[in-house]
Write a protein that holds these residues in place. Sequence first.
Motif, short mmCIF file in Angstrom:
data_model
loop_
_atom_site.label_atom_id
_atom_site.label_comp_id
_atom_site.label_asym_id
_atom_site.label_seq_id
_atom_site.Cartn_x
_atom_site.Cartn_y
_atom_site.Cartn_z
N GLU A 1 0.83 -1.20 0.00
CA GLU A 1 0.00 0.00 0.00
C GLU A 1 0.87 1.26 0.00
OE1 GLU A 1 -2.95 0.08 3.09
OE2 GLU A 1 -3.53 -1.99 2.68
N LEU A 2 1.93 1.23 0.84
CA LEU A 2 2.78 2.41 0.92
C LEU A 2 3.48 2.67 -0.40
CD1 LEU A 2 3.86 4.64 2.72
CD2 LEU A 2 5.65 3.09 3.47
N ALA A 3 3.96 1.63 -1.05
CA ALA A 3 4.63 1.79 -2.34
C ALA A 3 3.68 2.38 -3.38
CB ALA A 3 5.18 0.46 -2.81
N GLU A 4 2.44 2.00 -3.32
CA GLU A 4 1.46 2.47 -4.30
C GLU A 4 0.85 3.82 -3.93
OE1 GLU A 4 -1.30 -0.75 -4.47
OE2 GLU A 4 0.15 -2.12 -5.39
N SER A 5 1.13 4.32 -2.74
CA SER A 5 0.51 5.55 -2.28
C SER A 5 1.03 6.80 -2.97
CB SER A 5 0.72 5.71 -0.77
OG SER A 5 2.08 6.04 -0.49
N GLY A 6 2.23 6.72 -3.55
CA GLY A 6 2.82 7.90 -4.18
C GLY A 6 3.49 8.82 -3.19
N LYS A 7 3.60 8.41 -1.94
CA LYS A 7 4.20 9.24 -0.89
C LYS A 7 5.69 9.48 -1.14
CE LYS A 7 3.66 9.78 4.00
NZ LYS A 7 2.33 10.17 4.33
#
Length: 58
Positions: free
Chosen positions: A1-7
């Motif tokens: 999820e974090l990788a896909e969040s764009g953060k």
Amino acid sequence: ELAESGKFSKPIVTDIRPAETFYRAEDYHQDYYEKEQEHYKEDRAKSGRDEFIKEYWQ
């Protein structure tokens, strides 16, 4: 999820693996932040950790 969040602008490359054997550090390493408060504060300030947390997690 974090990788896909764009953060983050770069990919996350740290592997997350099951924990293996844990070796407790020697007593003089335990609670370093309490035993050596000034050194801990200096090291933490130099690390950039607080700035990173402010930028990405708050």
